[in-house]
Scaffold this motif. Sequence first.
Motif, mmCIF file in Angstrom:
data_model
loop_
_atom_site.group_PDB
_atom_site.id
_atom_site.type_symbol
_atom_site.label_atom_id
_atom_site.label_comp_id
_atom_site.label_asym_id
_atom_site.label_seq_id
_atom_site.Cartn_x
_atom_site.Cartn_y
_atom_site.Cartn_z
ATOM 1 N N ALA A 1 -5.482 9.212 0.146
ATOM 2 C CA ALA A 1 -6.651 9.059 0.794
ATOM 3 C C ALA A 1 -7.042 7.472 1.211
ATOM 4 O O ALA A 1 -7.635 7.213 2.215
ATOM 5 C CB ALA A 1 -8.041 9.571 -0.162
ATOM 6 N N TYR A 2 -6.318 6.544 0.449
ATOM 7 C CA TYR A 2 -6.542 5.101 0.755
ATOM 8 C C TYR A 2 -5.946 4.753 2.243
ATOM 9 O O TYR A 2 -6.667 4.266 3.042
ATOM 10 C CB TYR A 2 -5.903 4.258 -0.274
ATOM 11 C CG TYR A 2 -6.702 3.630 -1.591
ATOM 12 C CD1 TYR A 2 -7.906 4.534 -2.104
ATOM 13 C CD2 TYR A 2 -6.069 2.789 -2.263
ATOM 14 C CE1 TYR A 2 -8.323 4.299 -3.345
ATOM 15 C CE2 TYR A 2 -7.069 2.448 -3.533
ATOM 16 C CZ TYR A 2 -8.072 3.449 -3.853
ATOM 17 O OH TYR A 2 -8.753 2.930 -5.011
ATOM 18 N N LEU A 3 -4.807 5.411 2.263
ATOM 19 C CA LEU A 3 -4.015 4.988 3.352
ATOM 20 C C LEU A 3 -4.674 5.843 4.700
ATOM 21 O O LEU A 3 -4.745 5.330 5.716
ATOM 22 C CB LEU A 3 -2.502 5.602 3.381
ATOM 23 C CG LEU A 3 -1.716 4.682 2.204
ATOM 24 C CD1 LEU A 3 -0.394 5.363 2.041
ATOM 25 C CD2 LEU A 3 -1.614 3.348 2.656
ATOM 26 N N LYS A 4 -5.361 7.045 4.340
ATOM 27 C CA LYS A 4 -6.048 7.405 5.514
ATOM 28 C C LYS A 4 -7.260 6.858 5.769
ATOM 29 O O LYS A 4 -7.348 6.676 7.091
ATOM 30 C CB LYS A 4 -6.406 8.950 5.102
ATOM 31 C CG LYS A 4 -5.205 10.046 5.049
ATOM 32 C CD LYS A 4 -4.635 10.381 6.263
ATOM 33 C CE LYS A 4 -3.588 11.488 6.012
ATOM 34 N NZ LYS A 4 -2.841 11.718 7.380
ATOM 35 N N GLY B 1 2.341 9.487 -9.319
ATOM 36 C CA GLY B 1 0.798 8.877 -9.520
ATOM 37 C C GLY B 1 0.621 8.273 -10.942
ATOM 38 O O GLY B 1 -0.105 7.429 -11.169
ATOM 39 N N HIS B 2 1.521 8.830 -12.020
ATOM 40 C CA HIS B 2 1.493 8.273 -13.152
ATOM 41 C C HIS B 2 1.710 6.590 -13.396
ATOM 42 O O HIS B 2 1.226 5.954 -14.486
ATOM 43 C CB HIS B 2 2.572 9.102 -14.146
ATOM 44 C CG HIS B 2 3.976 8.331 -13.758
ATOM 45 N ND1 HIS B 2 4.680 8.844 -12.569
ATOM 46 C CD2 HIS B 2 4.862 7.805 -14.480
ATOM 47 C CE1 HIS B 2 5.861 8.264 -12.622
ATOM 48 N NE2 HIS B 2 6.032 7.474 -13.677
ATOM 49 N N GLU C 1 3.010 0.545 -6.192
ATOM 50 C CA GLU C 1 4.497 1.342 -6.269
ATOM 51 C C GLU C 1 3.938 2.523 -5.581
ATOM 52 O O GLU C 1 5.061 2.915 -4.751
ATOM 53 C CB GLU C 1 4.622 1.524 -7.874
ATOM 54 C CG GLU C 1 4.989 0.317 -8.418
ATOM 55 C CD GLU C 1 5.290 0.697 -9.931
ATOM 56 O OE1 GLU C 1 6.390 1.464 -10.333
ATOM 57 O OE2 GLU C 1 4.732 0.317 -10.879
ATOM 58 N N THR C 2 2.927 3.143 -5.674
ATOM 59 C CA THR C 2 2.797 4.644 -4.934
ATOM 60 C C THR C 2 2.716 4.329 -3.494
ATOM 61 O O THR C 2 3.341 5.068 -2.663
ATOM 62 C CB THR C 2 1.633 5.356 -5.600
ATOM 63 O OG1 THR C 2 0.402 4.404 -5.172
ATOM 64 C CG2 THR C 2 1.529 5.486 -7.027
ATOM 65 N N ILE C 3 1.859 3.153 -2.994
ATOM 66 C CA ILE C 3 1.971 2.820 -1.779
ATOM 67 C C ILE C 3 3.044 2.654 -0.941
ATOM 68 O O ILE C 3 3.455 3.075 0.194
ATOM 69 C CB ILE C 3 0.683 1.760 -1.387
ATOM 70 C CG1 ILE C 3 -0.653 2.266 -1.618
ATOM 71 C CG2 ILE C 3 0.789 1.282 0.204
ATOM 72 C CD1 ILE C 3 -1.532 1.012 -1.694
ATOM 73 N N ASN D 1 4.787 3.211 2.784
ATOM 74 C CA ASN D 1 4.359 1.943 3.279
ATOM 75 C C ASN D 1 4.762 0.647 2.648
ATOM 76 O O ASN D 1 4.072 0.110 1.760
ATOM 77 C CB ASN D 1 2.732 1.924 3.320
ATOM 78 C CG ASN D 1 2.188 3.118 4.161
ATOM 79 O OD1 ASN D 1 1.928 2.879 5.424
ATOM 80 N ND2 ASN D 1 2.384 4.350 3.797
ATOM 81 N N LYS D 2 5.993 0.117 3.196
ATOM 82 C CA LYS D 2 6.580 -1.070 2.707
ATOM 83 C C LYS D 2 6.074 -2.291 2.964
ATOM 84 O O LYS D 2 6.692 -3.522 2.285
ATOM 85 C CB LYS D 2 8.056 -0.820 2.511
ATOM 86 C CG LYS D 2 8.760 0.209 1.734
ATOM 87 C CD LYS D 2 10.090 0.561 1.921
ATOM 88 C CE LYS D 2 10.849 1.683 1.310
ATOM 89 N NZ LYS D 2 10.263 2.965 1.624
ATOM 90 N N ASP D 3 5.487 -2.428 3.916
ATOM 91 C CA ASP D 3 5.169 -3.784 4.352
ATOM 92 C C ASP D 3 3.636 -4.274 4.246
ATOM 93 O O ASP D 3 3.310 -5.209 4.751
ATOM 94 C CB ASP D 3 5.177 -3.709 6.137
ATOM 95 C CG ASP D 3 6.758 -3.452 6.347
ATOM 96 O OD1 ASP D 3 7.770 -3.857 5.697
ATOM 97 O OD2 ASP D 3 6.993 -2.660 7.387
ATOM 98 N N LEU D 4 3.027 -3.540 3.499
ATOM 99 C CA LEU D 4 1.498 -3.938 3.261
ATOM 100 C C LEU D 4 1.531 -4.952 2.275
ATOM 101 O O LEU D 4 2.218 -5.146 1.411
ATOM 102 C CB LEU D 4 0.782 -2.645 2.588
ATOM 103 C CG LEU D 4 0.079 -1.507 3.477
ATOM 104 C CD1 LEU D 4 -0.499 -0.488 3.141
ATOM 105 C CD2 LEU D 4 -0.530 -2.351 4.789
ATOM 106 N N TRP D 5 0.571 -5.943 2.514
ATOM 107 C CA TRP D 5 0.292 -7.248 1.571
ATOM 108 C C TRP D 5 -0.769 -6.689 0.491
ATOM 109 O O TRP D 5 -1.873 -6.217 0.473
ATOM 110 C CB TRP D 5 -0.323 -8.307 2.313
ATOM 111 C CG TRP D 5 -0.639 -9.396 1.393
ATOM 112 C CD1 TRP D 5 -0.255 -9.607 0.024
ATOM 113 C CD2 TRP D 5 -1.540 -10.387 1.657
ATOM 114 N NE1 TRP D 5 -0.844 -10.951 -0.327
ATOM 115 C CE2 TRP D 5 -1.469 -11.335 0.587
ATOM 116 C CE3 TRP D 5 -2.228 -10.886 2.894
ATOM 117 C CZ2 TRP D 5 -2.319 -12.544 0.483
ATOM 118 C CZ3 TRP D 5 -3.126 -12.151 2.761
ATOM 119 C CH2 TRP D 5 -3.048 -12.882 1.672
ATOM 120 N N ILE D 6 0.003 -6.241 -0.658
ATOM 121 C CA ILE D 6 -0.611 -5.766 -2.103
ATOM 122 C C ILE D 6 -0.646 -6.819 -3.131
ATOM 123 O O ILE D 6 0.361 -7.305 -3.616
ATOM 124 C CB ILE D 6 -0.077 -4.737 -2.573
ATOM 125 C CG1 ILE D 6 0.054 -3.611 -1.430
ATOM 126 C CG2 ILE D 6 -0.763 -4.181 -3.769
ATOM 127 C CD1 ILE D 6 0.735 -2.426 -1.867
#
Length: 529
Positions: A124-127, A242-243, A253-255, A259-264
């Motif tokens: 839902a975050y990504l949506k 999700g654990h 890790e879940t994102i 989606n490997k390129d997001l700045w987290i």
Amino acid sequence: MHGRVFTIEKKCTACNKCIEVCPVDMANRVYRSLDRKRRIAVNSKYCISCGACIKACDHGARDYTDDTGRFFMDLAMGDPIHLLVAPAAKVNFSDFPRLLGWLKSMGVANIYDVSFGADISTWAYLKARQELSLSSVIAQPCSSVVNFCERYMPELLPSLAPIQSPLICMAIYLRLEKQLEGKIAFLSPCIAKTDEIGDQNTGKLVSYNITFDKLKRKLAEMHVQLDQYPETGFDGMQPGIGHVYSRPGGLGETIRVTNKDLWIRQIDSVRRVYPYLKEYYQRQTKQLPVPDIVDILNCTGGCNCGTGTEQKIPMDDIDYKTNIYKKEQLANQVTEKDHGTIYKIEQYFDSCLDWHDYRREYSSKKIENSRFTDEDLDDVFYKLRKNTVESRNRNCHACGYGSCKRLAQAIKLGINMADSCIEYERSGLLHDTLTPLLNHAGLESALEQAMWMYHTNQLTNLAILMLDVDDFKLVNDSFGHDVGDEALKAVAGSISKNISSNDSAGRWGGDEFMVILPNTALEGAQKIA
């Protein structure tokens, strides 16, 4: 009636560690108990349930309430109750499958893994990020962070992720998609989750917050032997990864599965989280770059070491267990194709769920913190015998605040006392009780020191002034001692204004004053006099 976090008065020694670690100045109130000892209570209105004081207290004087007792009472009454279990439970209970078996034997209906709700949250975050064109969001599985933003930085509410926490996402899914009926309880590593489940913006879908620590106490109280119960697993669908939400950086890790390129930006611990939120907002207002997603958790070590846990499990043991399960789930759920990564659980969500059902709103509950100017605090500093810039910036940590000004603010607000200042306590032996100057003993000590420095050639000159108030007895006899006291204060104030920080002044006795002037020749002393 005490609040969520409270003080056990008889155990409190007023050591000030709770004040030192608290991210909110107003949340602690110093008072004197009936035995005249200093104690420190929790001001529930201001407390964000971060739990830092509980961890810091060496005396066991801070504790908290949850819903464990009420949960077992309702269970005994035959109420149908389902249990949602935080992923951190797997590493906090050594015999976890048998714990679930015991809970089933006690009458719990279905038991679900909140890891599945974490998978929904990530999806839902990504949506939301895509459909709402969100440039940066602060993740909000952490209730203490939400409490802080709603109460102290509501300007950050637009930046909080517009998606429910994994717990609430799981509850929504079960109600909407599985038509689950009956009450829902949460087996939780977090004190502050009680605030979340009672918030109108979460739908009040969950009725109980049962923390790991309180449940362990219940097991010990009931003398439960878990090895006597069968191993039981979760009901419902298998989650993705999700654990990993329960450890620092877990959301990232879940994102990054798809989606490997997001700045987290990953950040955890009370000491780092709340200063960072202020820094984040400052960067926003200055239009400086901020992360795409801030993966933020109140507790050092994340939810696995949450405020409602014993916080005793080695981090390497936690990571080892978490990584084994993550590897298994990635093998089951993720397939790499030429056109990208296929994540089975997200495909299921895409086909069966509407992310809008998992949206969350926030409400400003802004608390106005009174802040006084330096001029407003003059009377407090006068009482503390801090009459120089240097003394007002001593900033030791004995009072817990690490700042003389913050202590003065607290005293002005009526939530602290002058004797919390160690310098005030020490100086009380050498300072006059009426004026901010030295008393007779203090003058003798200062004079002895000055004479020693003069005789050892550390001072080139030394001058001593002796003053008294003319006709002071007449003032007392004619106008009373209160007026006489005011006259002495006025004289003391005049003396303080006309000497330097290197000089010493005090009340020798009655209406007599002494001024000690190091490195001052006769001409200079006459001018000051």
